[in-house]
Design a protein around this motif. Structure first.
Motif, PDB file in Angstrom:
ATOM      1  N   ALA A  60       0.809  -1.218   0.000  1.00 47.60           N
ATOM      2  CA  ALA A  60       0.000   0.000   0.000  1.00 47.60           C
ATOM      3  C   ALA A  60       0.838   1.262   0.000  1.00 47.60           C
ATOM      4  CB  ALA A  60      -0.944  -0.002   1.202  1.00 47.60           C
ATOM      5  N   PRO A  75      -2.075   3.399  -3.245  1.00 50.92           N
ATOM      6  CA  PRO A  75      -3.239   2.802  -2.571  1.00 50.92           C
ATOM      7  C   PRO A  75      -3.881   1.688  -3.382  1.00 50.92           C
ATOM      8  CG  PRO A  75      -3.318   5.192  -2.463  1.00 50.92           C
ATOM      9  CD  PRO A  75      -2.144   4.847  -3.329  1.00 50.92           C
ATOM     10  N   ALA A 111      -3.248  -2.001  -2.498  1.00 51.47           N
ATOM     11  CA  ALA A 111      -3.539  -2.407  -1.121  1.00 51.47           C
ATOM     12  C   ALA A 111      -4.003  -3.859  -0.999  1.00 51.47           C
ATOM     13  CB  ALA A 111      -4.578  -1.486  -0.505  1.00 51.47           C
TER      14      ALA A 111
END
Lengths: 205, 218
Positions: A70, A74, A77
């Motif tokens: 992450a 993002p 993730a």
């Protein structure tokens, strides 16, 4: 701080690599004929475990674990690369051993000469890979904990190999049944030492 | 055509069969060559994990022996260790994923020991000593033979430890209840790790007692 010290003691005595998990048995049995060589190998193992476990910890924490990527973006993730851990850990270990070998050769030729052939052998010592895999399985919380686990396991292994080497030097003078000589009696002594080490199980940390 | 066939060695010639037979007794990986003990002993408290690990080792060893033997002319000698490790590690990842998919409980019990097949010295040892210099078929047989020799010791140790330690085999109780009523107790010590070493020591003792050639000079 106390937690770190606890992990150190625990990995030396209670979760001893040799007596509790039989890791590094191949070199343990092959190189324990004299105390001198076993001290050399023991130091090399402490050294390499102390380096590879923290490095593999960082690798596991920032690349391999589920969701560890992450920090890159993002959108990564939900990437879980943990199935790659075997191959990456062994690659790290092999390259670290190579690196350590070069550094030691450059800065301390005397130590290099005394470790000699043992350094490259360590790449296939199961205690090293075992250290990294246990680190991954037990999920240590910080880099310091992982390091103290690595060093502690190394010291535990060191104690075990020096102990058995000292016993083997003495047992040459005793009258062992012919079929049990050499390998057989070494196994049995290791088992007895393991039973002795089990008395540490009572320690609550 | 017929001449060509004659020159070819039959698949199971005596020489090839020997590749399977000797590792089981005379050059047994565990009791004679002292290789591959690392990942072996901790899983022998019960029979089931021992059998699963033995099968995994047979698969990994046969497969990686064949692969390395096929690649043997293309591997530069300087980096052969890394290449061998990569081949073994990929095989182990496959086995690990299969175990996780089909026998999840056993795979949990084996924990790190599946991964430790990678550094099992017996696999590296056979790759170095045999597969790097032989054709795929003999290498395959050599892999099977050595892995069987390894598996047999593992299964013998696990058999005695489970029988004496928990009174069961493959989790089925074999010691009749009557024994327990007369005061027979399971020997809890057999479950503990040190007894695996002592059991192997005794196996070595028995084997060398019957095979005098193997006795060490001290």
């Amino acid at each position: 701080m106390q937690e770190i010290f606890n992990i150190f003691i625990k990995s030396i005595f209670i979760d001893n690599m040799v007596f509790a998990y039989f890791l590094g048995m191949c070199s343990y049995l092959a190189v324990s004929k004299t105390v001198k060589t076993s001290v050399g190998l023991g130091f090399a193992v402490v050294f390499v475990l102390g380096i590879t476990v923290p490095v593999d910890y960082l690798l596991n924490e920032y690349i391999l674990k589920a969701g560890a990527m992450a920090w890159v973006d993002p959108s990564f993730a939900d990437v879980d690369l943990s199935f790659l851990s075997f191959i990456l850990f062994i690659a790290i270990i092999a390259s670290m051993v190579q690196l350590v070998e070069m550094i030691v050769e450059k800065f301390s030729p005397a130590l290099y000469a005394s470790l000699g052939i043992f350094l490259p052998l360590i790449a296939v010592n199961c205690a090293i890979l075992g250290g990294s895999l246990f680190m991954q399985e037990r999920d240590y919380q910080s880099l310091a904990q992982a390091t103290s686990f690595g060093l502690g396991s190394g010291v535990g292994w060191f104690l075990a190999i020096v102990g058995i080497a000292a016993i083997r030097e003495k047992i040459r003078y005793s009258n062992v049944p012919p079929a049990l000589r050499g390998l057989g009696i070494t196994f049995i002594i290791t088992g007895l030492m393991g039973i002795a080490f089990m008395s540490f199980l009572g320690i609550k940390l | 055509m017929s001449a060509e066939v004659k020159e070819k060695e039959p698949l199971f010639s005596p020489k090839n069969l020997k590749l399977i037979k000797t590792p089981i007794n005379l050059s047994n990986p565990i009791t004679v060559q002292v290789l591959g003990i690392c990942s072996a002993l901790a899983v022998t408290a019960k029979l089931m994990p021992a059998i699963v690990l033995s099968i995994s080792v047979v698969v990994v060893m046969a497969a990686s022996n064949v692969v390395v033997s096929l690649l043997r002319n293309g591997i530069p000698p300087r980096i052969r260790i890394i290449v061998q490790l990569v081949v073994i590690a990929s095989m182990v990842i496959l086995v690990d994923q299969v175990l996780k998919a089909f026998v999840y409980d056993v795979s949990k019990q084996l924990s790190v020991f599946v991964g430790l097949i990678i550094t099992n010295c017996i696999i590296m040892g056979r790759l170095e000593a045999f597969a790097m210099s032989n054709k795929p078929w003999p290498a395959f047989l050599d892999g099977i033979g050595n892995a069987l020799g390894y598996g047999i010791i593992l299964i013998i140790v696990a058999f005695f430890r489970e029988l004496l330690g928990s009174g069961t085999l493959l989790d089925i109780q074999v010691i009749p209840d009557g024994f327990y009523e007369f005061g027979y107790k399971n020997n809890g010590l057999m479950i503990l790790p040190p007894m695996a070493l002592i059991t192997v020591g005794v196996i070595i003792w028995v084997q060398r007692f019957y095979t005098r050639d193997l006795i060490e000079k001290n």
